[in-house]
Design an enzyme around this catalytic site. Structure first.
Site, mmCIF file in Angstrom:
data_model
loop_
_atom_site.group_PDB
_atom_site.id
_atom_site.type_symbol
_atom_site.label_atom_id
_atom_site.label_comp_id
_atom_site.label_asym_id
_atom_site.label_seq_id
_atom_site.Cartn_x
_atom_site.Cartn_y
_atom_site.Cartn_z
ATOM 1 N N GLN A 99 -1.911 -2.089 10.655
ATOM 2 C CA GLN A 99 -2.886 -1.936 9.573
ATOM 3 C C GLN A 99 -3.343 -3.323 9.111
ATOM 4 O OE1 GLN A 99 -2.200 -0.951 5.287
ATOM 5 N NE2 GLN A 99 -3.039 1.054 5.853
ATOM 6 N N TYR A 182 -8.472 -2.590 -2.086
ATOM 7 C CA TYR A 182 -8.505 -3.891 -1.421
ATOM 8 C C TYR A 182 -9.932 -4.198 -0.942
ATOM 9 C CZ TYR A 182 -3.538 -3.455 -2.056
ATOM 10 O OH TYR A 182 -2.303 -3.309 -2.648
ATOM 11 N N ARG A 228 -8.484 3.887 7.160
ATOM 12 C CA ARG A 228 -7.823 4.622 6.067
ATOM 13 C C ARG A 228 -8.683 4.456 4.823
ATOM 14 N NH1 ARG A 228 -2.447 5.819 4.075
ATOM 15 N NH2 ARG A 228 -2.139 5.195 1.908
ATOM 16 N N GLY A 327 4.659 9.178 3.599
ATOM 17 C CA GLY A 327 5.078 7.847 3.185
ATOM 18 C C GLY A 327 6.482 7.819 2.631
#
Length: 375
Positions: A99, A182, A228, A327
């Site tokens: 990622q 982000y 994602r 997760g």
């Protein structure tokens, strides 16, 4: 769990099952270089039945992140460290994507890595995110007003270089981190992107940054590129009005589908990652899967956030998802895949005190010491 444990072709790779391990920041690298304890962590979960592992977010360049021990992928030592991990994960029977991550405005100018980089904290616009806490800096400051990026193509080039390094490190593909506030998300969101040039304004312009990165990643990786996204927002001060959200992410997904991606990971709304500012929740709450799944008719969709094993089976059987990412359950159960397949309970509680490591504490605690079930 017959649907969950069937193989699936993603790009040029076939994964052994549809139970993916989501990216999980754990803050255990050695000054941005992957190390032996990280190798053990990933191998535990590969042996535990993860069909596809997505690494913790990997920094594409030096940045002043809140997570001082986050790993990178911009130099030879980092490539070599990741190569040991990818080789071991493959030997354990799993596949692994890197990622790729740039923090944008969520860095701090006084963080050691940011000082070492010698560049400002860059973002689409000079707008600070609310919140944040840099615990390793005096006074534990929050986010600051960033410097507007004059030429976003410079950051795009850094993503491409990281993709080249990921290929050298032996990964099976790359996932663009377009979620959680982000830099890619910052360009997408009209509350953090106020640019008046071709990178801001309309949904077409605000999606340009993400799409140009995806094109560069595909130039390196061909079909083995994913993204994602978290359209509901919330985390790290993100979230647009609903119609703007649909228009923006709808355009992004239509264009991504035309590019041909290995998968799209849709992160659902999660109250845990929805902070309150001025007495109001930040996220734009809506059903992310129901809203955006129709934009993808050819691209495999993975659903993430709060997915239970029974729900995972139903999502796949119904055709709403090709697979799922989990997760927290992977964090606390290194043998999660085997537990689900064999009907064992998910009974390990998370060690929140060491979730991201702790000063002066053995890094193994709350990381590689979770117990496997008895078989």
């Amino acid at each position: 769990m017959s649907a969950l444990f069937t193989p699936l072709k993603l790009g040029s790779t076939t994964i052994p099952n549809r139970l993916g391990m989501s990216a999980l920041t754990r803050n255990r690298s050695s000054a941005t270089v992957p190390n032996d304890i990280m190798l053990k962590y990933y191998v535990q979960r590969a042996k535990g039945g993860a069909g596809l592992i997505v690494t913790e977010a990997i920094l594409i360049t030096r940045q002043g992140t809140e997570w001082q021990q986050a790993p990178g992928l911009w130099n030879k030592a980092q490539v070599e460290g990741w190569k040991k991990i990818t080789d071991a994960v493959h030997a354990a029977g799993s596949k692994i994507y890197a990622q790729l991550w740039h923090l944008g405005r969520l860095s701090h100018p006084q963080a050691p890595e940011q000082l070492a980089a010698g560049v400002p904290v860059y973002a689409p616009s000079a707008l600070s995110a609310r919140g944040g806490k840099f615990r390793f800096l005096l006074g534990e400051p929050g986010y600051v007003t960033p410097t507007e990026i004059a030429d976003p193509t410079a950051i795009i080039a850094q993503f491409k270089e990281a993709a080249i390094n990921a290929k050298e490190a032996g990964f099976d593909g790359v996932e663009l981190h377009g979620a959680n506030g982000y830099i890619v998300h910052q360009f997408l969101d009209s509350t953090s992107n106020k640019r008046a040039d071709k990178w801001g304004g309309s949904p077409e312009n605000r999606t340009r940054f993400a799409l140009e990165i995806l094109k560069e990643l595909k130039a390196v990786w061909g079909p083995d590129v994913a993204i994602r996204i978290s359209p509901a927002g919330g985390y790290n001060d993100m979230g647009m009005p609903l119609q703007d959200t649909i228009d923006t992410f709808g355009h992004l997904l239509r264009e991504a589908e035309a590019l041909g991606l290995s998968y799209v990971a849709l992160v659902r709304y999660n109250p845990w990652t929805d902070p309150e500012f001025d007495g109001k929740k930040r996220a734009t709450q809506h059903d992310v899967v129901e809203t955006f799944r129709p934009f993808l008719t050819k691209t495999p969709v993975f659903v993430n956030s709060g997915v239970t094993p029974d729900e995972a089976e139903e999502l796949i059987k119904s055709g709403k998802a090709a697979g799922v990412f989990m997760g927290m359950n992977w964090l606390t159960h290194p043998d999660l895949g085997r537990r689900i397949r064999e009907g064992k309970p998910l009974d390990n509680a998370p060690n929140f005190a060491t979730l991201y490591g702790a000063e002066g504490v053995d890094p193994a605690l709350g990381y590689i010491d979770y117990k496997e079930a008895t078989y």
